[in-house]
Design a protein around this motif. Structure first.
Motif, PDB file in Angstrom:
ATOM      1  N   ALA A 237       8.400  16.930 -29.168  1.00 41.89           N
ATOM      2  CA  ALA A 237       7.921  17.301 -30.171  1.00 41.89           C
ATOM      3  C   ALA A 237       9.231  15.987 -31.000  1.00 41.89           C
ATOM      4  CB  ALA A 237       7.750  18.245 -30.255  1.00 41.89           C
ATOM      5  N   ALA A 238       9.811  16.889 -31.006  1.00 43.59           N
ATOM      6  CA  ALA A 238      11.145  15.627 -31.764  1.00 43.59           C
ATOM      7  C   ALA A 238      11.133  14.273 -31.656  1.00 43.59           C
ATOM      8  CB  ALA A 238      12.398  16.413 -31.626  1.00 43.59           C
ATOM      9  N   ALA A 239      10.876  14.159 -30.654  1.00 46.49           N
ATOM     10  CA  ALA A 239      11.289  12.165 -29.952  1.00 46.49           C
ATOM     11  C   ALA A 239       9.538  12.188 -31.038  1.00 46.49           C
ATOM     12  CB  ALA A 239      10.586  12.505 -28.586  1.00 46.49           C
ATOM     13  N   GLY A 240       8.182  12.587 -30.884  1.00 51.93           N
ATOM     14  CA  GLY A 240       7.196  11.876 -31.185  1.00 51.93           C
ATOM     15  C   GLY A 240       7.110  12.280 -32.995  1.00 51.93           C
ATOM     16  N   GLU A 241       8.270  12.613 -33.038  1.00 55.24           N
ATOM     17  CA  GLU A 241       7.672  12.723 -35.021  1.00 55.24           C
ATOM     18  C   GLU A 241       9.393  12.762 -35.984  1.00 55.24           C
ATOM     19  OE1 GLU A 241       8.876  17.463 -35.507  1.00 55.24           O
ATOM     20  OE2 GLU A 241       6.752  17.556 -34.874  1.00 55.24           O
ATOM     21  N   GLY A 242      10.008  11.066 -34.703  1.00 55.77           N
ATOM     22  CA  GLY A 242      10.294  11.001 -35.344  1.00 55.77           C
ATOM     23  C   GLY A 242      12.020  10.883 -35.555  1.00 55.77           C
ATOM     24  N   LEU A 243      12.505  12.054 -35.176  1.00 51.14           N
ATOM     25  CA  LEU A 243      13.402  12.825 -35.537  1.00 51.14           C
ATOM     26  C   LEU A 243      14.791  11.908 -34.684  1.00 51.14           C
ATOM     27  CD1 LEU A 243      15.009  15.049 -37.136  1.00 51.14           C
ATOM     28  CD2 LEU A 243      15.031  16.312 -34.069  1.00 51.14           C
TER      29      LEU A 243
END
Length: 283
Positions: free
Chosen positions: A162-168
């Motif tokens: 999820a973090a990868a998809g949120e641009g973290l």
């Protein structure tokens, strides 16, 4: 062995405080580890969480009292830390398969859960390679998430996805210290909250000397010595390392776990390995 002695002393402390609010920080101190490590280590060693062990011990003693005294159920519930007779009855029935009111009847089957005792033995386990790294003080910046201890190995990979998809990760690359020995993406495992719940804080982060951007937080680490373990492949290798750390390495190593968060270090896929960093002190 020293490790087994410490764990048995911790169990003795719990046993002598079953009719009180147990101070898990004191239990961890006796075991020479942090509350976080105690919280995570106990299920690996025993296949039951520490809070569940305490619950079973209390209900074992409660059953003995019901059979050998005329104490009222409401008084027994308060004695063993339950907020109401109804909560005590539900828990008692879940363990013993019968209501407290039936426990006094002749022939009623009840369960006895004995105190745990630890001993250490070597059973031909595979070697466990590690190295020691001494690092000066550093800081990490990342996103905090609360994770339930029992579900951590199932929950954490989804958090990273999820973090990868949120641009973290894009935020991380702008602030990370690429030349630090702990380069790469880090999962910092911190702040166990035992006695209140079975959760800990997991920080998806990087080493950085910057101020944290909006929405991210900073965590400082003092200078320390770290035991570093390599895991081949994906996150499942880290999960196996956690188990072997607690069940094999700590009992035999001559080191104790320091009062610092552990760090999962995730390296680029082409390196085909990840690492577990655990702060240690000489036992």
């Amino acid at each position: 062995m020293e490790w087994a002695n410490r764990m048995n002393q911790a169990m003795a402390y719990i046993e002598s405080h079953l009719m009180e609010d147990i101070d898990y920080a004191e239990v961890a101190k006796i075991a020479c580890c942090s509350v976080y490590h105690l919280q995570r280590m106990f299920p690996f060693l025993t296949d039951v969480t520490l809070s569940e062990y305490v619950r079973r011990r209390r209900l074992t003693l409660a059953a003995v009292e019901l059979q050998n005294s005329d104490i009222k159920v409401i008084d027994l519930a308060l004695k063993y830390g339950y907020e109401s007779p109804e909560a005590f009855t539900r828990s008692f029935q879940q363990m013993h398969g019968t209501a407290p009111s039936s426990a006094r009847k002749a022939g009623t089957m009840l369960k006895a859960y004995p105190p745990f005792s630890f001993q250490f033995s070597m059973n031909g386990v595979a070697e466990m390679n590690y190295r020691l790294e001494t690092l000066p003080a550093f800081s990490v910046i990342g996103a905090n998430k609360r994770v339930h201890t029992a579900n951590a190995f199932a929950t954490v990979p989804g958090m990273w996805a999820a973090a990868a998809g949120e641009g973290l990760f894009e935020q991380f690359w702008q602030i990370w210290s690429s030349d630090h020995p702990l380069r790469g993406i880090l999962g910092v495992c911190a702040d166990g909250d035992h006695g209140k719940n079975e959760e800990f804080t997991y920080i998806m982060s990087v080493v950085s000397g910057h101020l944290p951007p909006d929405g991210l937080s900073k965590r400082d680490f003092p200078a320390a010595t770290w035991a570093v373990f390599e895991a081949a492949g994906g996150p499942e290798g880290i999960a196996e390392l956690w188990k072997r750390l607690y069940t094999e390495w700590v009992p035999a190593s001559g080191y104790a776990l320091a009062y610092l968060p552990a760090i999962e270090r995730y390296l680029p896929p082409e390196e085909n390995k990840n690492e577990l960093w655990v702060a240690v002190v000489k036992a």
